[in-house]
Scaffold this active site. Structure first.
Site, PDB file in Angstrom:
ATOM      1  N   GLU B 279       0.829  -1.200   0.000  1.00 38.37           N
ATOM      2  CA  GLU B 279       0.000   0.000   0.000  1.00 38.37           C
ATOM      3  C   GLU B 279       0.867   1.256   0.000  1.00 38.37           C
ATOM      4  OE1 GLU B 279      -3.528  -0.618   2.252  1.00 38.37           O
ATOM      5  OE2 GLU B 279      -3.792   1.503   2.657  1.00 38.37           O
ATOM      6  N   GLU B 282       2.018   1.670  -3.397  1.00 36.39           N
ATOM      7  CA  GLU B 282       0.894   2.108  -4.235  1.00 36.39           C
ATOM      8  C   GLU B 282       0.683   3.614  -4.073  1.00 36.39           C
ATOM      9  OE1 GLU B 282      -2.849   0.187  -3.357  1.00 36.39           O
ATOM     10  OE2 GLU B 282      -3.883   1.211  -5.001  1.00 36.39           O
ATOM     11  N   CYS B 299      -8.474  -1.977   4.278  1.00 34.84           N
ATOM     12  CA  CYS B 299      -8.288  -3.115   5.189  1.00 34.84           C
ATOM     13  C   CYS B 299      -9.578  -3.587   5.835  1.00 34.84           C
ATOM     14  CB  CYS B 299      -7.352  -2.743   6.332  1.00 34.84           C
ATOM     15  SG  CYS B 299      -5.790  -2.141   5.785  1.00 34.84           S
ATOM     16  N   SER B 319      -7.486   1.850  -2.201  1.00 37.42           N
ATOM     17  CA  SER B 319      -6.280   1.093  -2.500  1.00 37.42           C
ATOM     18  C   SER B 319      -6.718  -0.270  -3.032  1.00 37.42           C
ATOM     19  CB  SER B 319      -5.468   0.904  -1.218  1.00 37.42           C
ATOM     20  OG  SER B 319      -4.593  -0.183  -1.362  1.00 37.42           O
ATOM     21  N   LYS B 358     -15.386  -9.798   8.403  1.00 38.29           N
ATOM     22  CA  LYS B 358     -14.313 -10.634   7.838  1.00 38.29           C
ATOM     23  C   LYS B 358     -14.845 -11.974   7.359  1.00 38.29           C
ATOM     24  CE  LYS B 358     -10.547  -8.149   8.288  1.00 38.29           C
ATOM     25  NZ  LYS B 358      -9.810  -7.744   7.092  1.00 38.29           N
ATOM     26  N   GLU B 361     -16.048 -11.259   4.020  1.00 37.86           N
ATOM     27  CA  GLU B 361     -14.931 -10.940   3.130  1.00 37.86           C
ATOM     28  C   GLU B 361     -14.270 -12.220   2.620  1.00 37.86           C
ATOM     29  OE1 GLU B 361     -11.281  -9.457   4.941  1.00 37.86           O
ATOM     30  OE2 GLU B 361     -11.024  -8.010   3.326  1.00 37.86           O
ATOM     31  N   GLU B 366     -13.803 -12.820  -5.416  1.00 36.57           N
ATOM     32  CA  GLU B 366     -12.480 -12.475  -5.931  1.00 36.57           C
ATOM     33  C   GLU B 366     -11.343 -12.877  -4.989  1.00 36.57           C
ATOM     34  OE1 GLU B 366     -15.045 -10.495  -5.416  1.00 36.57           O
ATOM     35  OE2 GLU B 366     -14.491  -8.718  -4.277  1.00 36.57           O
ATOM     36  N   CYS B 503     -10.266  -1.649  14.749  1.00 31.86           N
ATOM     37  CA  CYS B 503     -10.560  -3.083  14.929  1.00 31.86           C
ATOM     38  C   CYS B 503     -10.719  -3.482  16.393  1.00 31.86           C
ATOM     39  CB  CYS B 503      -9.470  -3.921  14.292  1.00 31.86           C
ATOM     40  SG  CYS B 503      -9.220  -3.511  12.568  1.00 31.86           S
TER      41      CYS B 503
END
Lengths: 157, 577
Positions: B279, B282, B299, B319, B358, B361, B366, B503
């Protein structure tokens, strides 16, 4: 597009701020032949007012004058606030159910009449009272109930 | 201005406008509450906190009645006790009382209340309805037979997260909490953040439990099962075992996971370090090559669902880096599998996360770039707690062990991912040193730490003053994005975390959860960072080896394939008129 134009027109006229929601819901329902707010109309209102769909639905579900389920062309609302409830309210309900062949909360098969409760309609002096669309009928008995239903069926109301 | 009041015969002086509830706290008098939550707007709908005020005909709800000069209040009279008991008994009558098999057994505010108020029987018939449990999605289940209609979930969903997946439906005794038209959660724009779980006083909302699936795979001798733990878990799991919030128990968790039978115990912090390298590069690439700015972190999967539903016009600003959890899975099933000569088809990756989103996710389409699903099972901190208890492991007394190598070698920059501002700080530590080739004198970017909703700063990196912003909690994310939309703000880099506090305040964390507890966990996160010998991601030798032996270079072909992803606009609802 007809529904979209209709609702957009109403929102344009009343305003698109959150405090106008109830006014808009009432106006949109008034334009509905079956006196209800469809899922699509609530989504569109949520979009135009930038309010979560769940909240628009929640508020529509709070008021007994608003419905999110398709109703009959004529909505018979039986008052179940204290004076009407105490003075023959239950008997009135039984008579309507008996004559129409449906239970409270249901719609006749031809989609003409639906039966539901309402809270006080301000006709306590004429208990037991009902409202059919915008008109109030009081001091009901079996004879009067027949008369109301017959005039609905004949299209005289 | 302060006012004098008398509570149970004791005088106390408090600021005007203080609620009776808070005034009583100053005298160490606890007035029981249920719908009240210290981080929320006062609702005053459960009436459990009623007290007697001299001169008032009716009892007053202590949470929403401000004190007045000279008020004489009784919190423990017979009238108050009787009223409170009736209120709780009525709530119980509408509550599915299957306490022994409830997910909240032993940690339930209603149970505690019944115990505190000495309620041993309920005189009313139970009228709770056994409705179907909504288990339509991978993250969150709702059992409305347990709901006591306190309204905390509605407030957190609508006001703190500005998602609005649920609302009050109907009125009076028929009022309940539901999505529009009673749809299941997977058909409404729920981001699966689980903040509703964290505020629910009872067991009406909880994560989808995957403990048995993980126990089954641990029995399967043909599987090589590796586990990763997220940064936030090490400063919060202790609370499940009665420890103080903010206890750092990393080594104990490692031992417990080994005892549970995981073949390798690794650390998500490793993947957090890897995220920083990708990142950070990036960001440098976008800055140098006129890329889309501001770049926004990716994230937090609750945040990703939120932007996909509510702000798709900003998707290009995200990102392209996968989250650390997903990077870990992809690297475990490629680099680590190759290195250890393990067939990735026979490898299972389990994550221990502070997060319910999560779970969703991990099963995104993908997230299979290594040829297999990157992460197979996700357990929340709470689920790990129950798994450890079930196995009879005495966590409090346990010895401390170290993570396995190489995916357990980490830095302090990885740890701070667990708190709001952490990703930003970790990225700045690396970006500064990579761009300028100079060592930072002070690597503590304290201006991006803490519970303030939106934090801004300017950090000189070489010739450029990098403008950054950090937001946590989706209402603050919304505020920031709206300002960007109106052109009122300009940044290079933005960190957004879905949950308040980051988190450590995730939807899978131990309960109860209040801002006071968040502060303690955040403090522990930065202590853990200070305790690490290495505190910059680019100094992590295991990460350096990963690039030397496998990935070759940041943003390279392999990175692109394994570690980066894309996003999709999601429709909040089908509008076809």
């Amino acid at each position: 597009m007809e529904l979209r134009d209709q609702i957009m027109g109403i929102v344009d006229e009343i305003g698109n701020s959150e405090d106008k929601l109830i006014e808009i819901l009432i106006s949109v329902q008034k334009k509905s032949e079956h006196h209800y707010l469809s899922e699509q109309s609530l989504i569109l209102i949520a979009e135009l007012l930038n309010i979560p769909f769940s909240k628009v639905y929640g508020i529509a579900s709070f008021y007994s004058m608003l419905s999110t389920k398709k109703r009959g062309k004529y909505v018979i609302q039986i008052c179940n606030s204290t004076p009407c409830y105490l003075y023959k309210g239950k008997e009135i309900v039984n008579m309507f159910e008996d004559i129409l062949g449906i239970k409270m909360g249901e719609v006749t098969q031809d989609g003409l009449i639906s039966l539901e409760y309402t809270s006080c309609i301000g006709a306590c002096d004429q208990a037991p009272a009902i409202r059919v669309n915008d008109r109030v009928y009081g001091n009901l008995d079996r004879g009067k109930i027949y008369k109301v239903i017959t005039s609905i069926r004949r299209g005289e109301l | 201005m302060s006012v004098q009041v008398t509570i149970n015969g004791y005088n106390v002086s408090v600021e005007e406008g203080t609620s009776i509830l808070n005034a009583a706290k100053q005298l160490d008098i606890k007035i029981p509450t249920l719908c009240y939550h210290p981080d929320q707007i006062v609702k005053g709908n459960c009436r459990v906190c009623v007290v007697e005020v001299e001169g008032m005909r009716n009892l007053a709800a202590a949470c929403c009645t401000p004190v007045k000069e000279g008020m004489i209040i009784r919190t423990n009279s017979k009238r108050v006790r009787d009223a409170r008991r009736t209120v709780v008994e009525l709530i119980m009558a509408g509550h599915n009382q299957e306490c022994l098999t409830c997910v909240r057994n032993g940690n339930c505010e209603l149970q505690d209340l019944c115990s505190d108020l000495n309620i041993h029987s309920v005189p009313f018939d139970n009228v709770s309805e056994r409705l179907p449990i909504d288990d339509s999605n991978p993250s969150i289940e709702r059992d409305m037979s347990k709901c006591i209609k306190c309204g905390r979930c509605v407030q957190v969903c609508n006001c703190i997260q500005t998602v609005g997946a649920i609302y009050n439906v109907g009125r009076s005794s028929l009022m309940h909490i539901a999505p529009a038209f009673e749809k299941p959660l997977n058909q409404v724009p729920c981001v699966y953040c689980g903040q509703c779980i964290n505020v629910c006083p009872v067991g009406a909302i909880y994560e989808k439990n995957d403990v048995d699936k993980v126990l089954d795979v641990l029995e399967d001798k043909t599987k090589h099962v590796v586990v990763q733990i997220a940064p936030a878990v090490r400063v919060s799991l202790g609370e499940e075992f009665g420890m103080e919030p903010g206890s750092i128990i990393t080594g104990k968790i490692v031992t417990a996971l080994r005892m549970l039978g995981f073949d390798k115990v690794f650390d998500t912090d490793f993947a957090a370090d890897l995220t920083i390298i990708e990142e950070g590069n990036e960001l440098i690439d976008r800055l140098n090559n006129n890329g889309k700015l501001p770049m926004i972190t990716s994230c937090s999967p609750g945040w990703i669902r939120y932007i996909e539903y509510f702000y798709p016009e900003f998707l290009e600003n995200l990102s392209t880096c996968k989250s650390p959890q997903q990077m870990f899975g992809a690297i475990a099933k490629s680099y680590y599998a190759e290195k250890e000569d393990i067939d990735p088809a026979h490898m299972t990756v389990v994550s221990i996360m502070p997060c319910t989103a999560k779970k969703a996710e991990a099963v995104r389409d993908e997230m299979k770039s290594c040829g297999y699903q990157d992460v197979d099972y996700v357990l929340t901190t709470r689920e790990l707690g129950s798994m450890i208890k079930k196995a009879g492991i005495e966590l409090n007394e346990l010895r401390e062990e170290a993570f396995d190598v190489p995916l357990g070698i980490t830095t302090g920059a990885g740890v701070i991912f667990g708190a709001t501002g952490g990703v930003m700080e970790a990225a700045l530590r690396t970006v500064y040193e990579v761009v300028t080739n100079e060592e930072l004198n002070n690597i503590n970017f304290t201006q991006v730490r803490g519970l303030e909703g939106v934090k801004e700063s300017e950090i000189p990196v070489g010739d450029l003053k990098v403008k950054v912003a950090v937001a946590h909690g989706l209402s603050h994310a919304r505020e920031l994005l709206e300002r960007l939309k109106r052109g009122e703000a300009e940044y290079h880099f933005i960190e957004i975390m879905c949950c308040p506090g980051g988190c450590i305040g995730g939807g899978g964390q131990p309960k109860p959860l209040t801002n006071e507890i968040r502060e303690k966990r955040i403090k522990a996160i930065y202590e853990a960072d200070l305790g690490m010998p290495l505190r910059r991601s680019h100094n992590n030798p295991a990460i350096q080896a990963l690039y030397d032996d496998f990935l070759e270079q940041p943003l390279g072909e392999k990175s692109h394939h394994l570690l980066h992803t894309h996003y999709t606009e999601r429709k909040k609802y089908e509008l076809n008129v």
